[in-house]
Each structure stands twice: as structure tokens, then as C-alpha cells.
Design an enzyme around this catalytic site. Structure first.
Site, mmCIF file in Angstrom:
data_model
loop_
_atom_site.group_PDB
_atom_site.id
_atom_site.type_symbol
_atom_site.label_atom_id
_atom_site.label_comp_id
_atom_site.label_asym_id
_atom_site.label_seq_id
_atom_site.Cartn_x
_atom_site.Cartn_y
_atom_site.Cartn_z
ATOM 1 N N SER A 1 0.844 -1.190 0.000
ATOM 2 C CA SER A 1 0.000 0.000 0.000
ATOM 3 C C SER A 1 0.882 1.244 0.000
ATOM 4 O O SER A 1 1.633 1.456 -0.956
ATOM 5 C CB SER A 1 -0.978 -0.040 1.167
ATOM 6 O OG SER A 1 -1.988 0.919 1.020
ATOM 7 N N HIS B 1 -8.152 -4.605 -1.509
ATOM 8 C CA HIS B 1 -6.849 -4.017 -1.217
ATOM 9 C C HIS B 1 -6.012 -4.878 -0.270
ATOM 10 O O HIS B 1 -4.820 -5.036 -0.450
ATOM 11 C CB HIS B 1 -7.056 -2.623 -0.627
ATOM 12 C CG HIS B 1 -5.811 -1.853 -0.427
ATOM 13 N ND1 HIS B 1 -5.027 -1.426 -1.477
ATOM 14 C CD2 HIS B 1 -5.185 -1.417 0.702
ATOM 15 C CE1 HIS B 1 -3.990 -0.774 -1.013
ATOM 16 N NE2 HIS B 1 -4.062 -0.756 0.316
#
Length: 185
Positions: free
Chosen positions: A35, A153
Site C-alpha cells: 500500500s 486491497h
């Protein structure tokens, strides 16, 4: 925001220290991040590619001038900065892994990962980054893109078997690129 480069500088300093103190060498050093850590890895590797044998930027924000235009990514503006703010835009252009990847250089081996259904960091970031690196790679190391068709994600959104496969791919890639066993052809 405007101090984000400090994290890249610190990461580079840590890599240089490991090499200078002879804990490792650049041909055995691998970095990985997830991320915003994927952004850190992308920025670090495009600024100092000679320090690393391999890198695995995972679901990273690589296009810092357009990331905020997609899905819920505008939520990252508090941490990263807003490309719509002129002061932030100039800084983000210098930090952006995608823009830095426009230089012809010998990049380390990279396995860039994304997920097709990621709404926090849209896959376009990884697609464009991998394409730019491949287009400008002057070295012989592979630049690979792994796209998971399921999950969002987080790896916690992956089924257990896919999570194991994902981690096995990351670790075996880094092992093979850093002097371990060769990747089967």
C-alpha cells in the site's frame, strides 16, 4: 505530505548502511512494501535502483499525479498530498514512481502486485508502473506484474489458498532474484 521524501531518504540510508556495514550487498538486498509501503518501495527503487537486487511493491500508489481521481483514493490526500494543490503537485511529481520510471536505467528485478477489485488503490497504478519500467529497463532483470482476480486491497480479502500462493510467489521471487535458487523456466 511535503515530508514524504524523508521516508524514501531514510529507507535508502538504511540500505546503504546494511551494505557499508557488510551485512549484505546490493546483489542480495530485496525490499518489499504494501500500500503506502508499495509507494515507498516504488519511489526508493526508481531513485536508487543500483542498491537492490529485487523489489516487490504491493498494491502501491505509483501515479502520484492522478491517483486521487479514482475510486476512494482521494482519502490518501491527507497523507500523500493533493496533486490539485500547486505546491503539492511539484513535490509529488518529483516523488512519483511512475514519473521516475520514465528514465532509461537498469532497474532491479521487480514483482509488482495489484488486485483487479482493489478500490482503495486502483490497479491502474501498478499497470502503468510495470509498463513504464519495462519500457525503460536497460538491464536484464525481469519486471513482472501479478494481478489477482479476486480480493480487494488487503490480503485478508483473499481466500486462504490464494493468500498462501501470493506469499509463496513473493518469497520465492525475492529468494531467486537475490542469489537463491533460480526461477524455473
Amino acid at each position: 505530505q511535503l515530508n514524504k521524501q524523508t521516508s524514501v531518504d531514510d529507507f535508502i540510508a538504511a540500505a546503504e548502511t546494511l551494505i557499508q556495514q557488510r551485512y549484505t550487498s546490493s546483489k542480495h538486498l530485496s525490499i518489499s512494501g504494501y500500500s503506502c509501503g508499495g509507494l515507498l518501495v516504488g519511489a526508493t527503487v526508481t531513485q536508487r535502483p543500483e542498491l537492490f537486487a529485487a523489489a516487490t511493491p504491493q498494491v502501491g500508489i505509483h501515479d502520484l499525479l492522478r491517483y486521487h481521481k479514482f475510486s476512494g483514493a482521494y482519502l490518501w490526500e491527507d497523507e500523500i498530498g493533493s496533486p490539485d494543490n500547486p505546491k503539492h503537485r511539484a513535490f509529488l511529481a518529483k516523488l512519483s514512481p511512475l514519473l521516475a520510471a520514465q528514465q532509461k536505467r537498469a532497474y532491479p528485478a521487480m514483482l509488482i502486485t495489484t488486485r483487479k477489485k482493489d478500490t482503495r488503490v486502483v490497479p491502474m497504478n501498478s499497470y502503468k508502473f510495470a509498463a513504464a519500467l519495462n519500457d525503460h529497463q536497460t538491464g536484464k532483470q525481469p519486471i513482472l506484474l501479478r494481478v489477482d482476480q479476486v480480493g480487494g486491497h488487503s490480503t485478508s480479502s483473499l481466500p486462504k489458498k490464494l493468500k498462501i500462493d501470493y506469499l509463496a510467489d513473493l518469497y520465492s521471487f525475492r529468494w531467486a532474484m537475490c542469489g537463491g535458487a533460480p526461477i524455473a523456466k
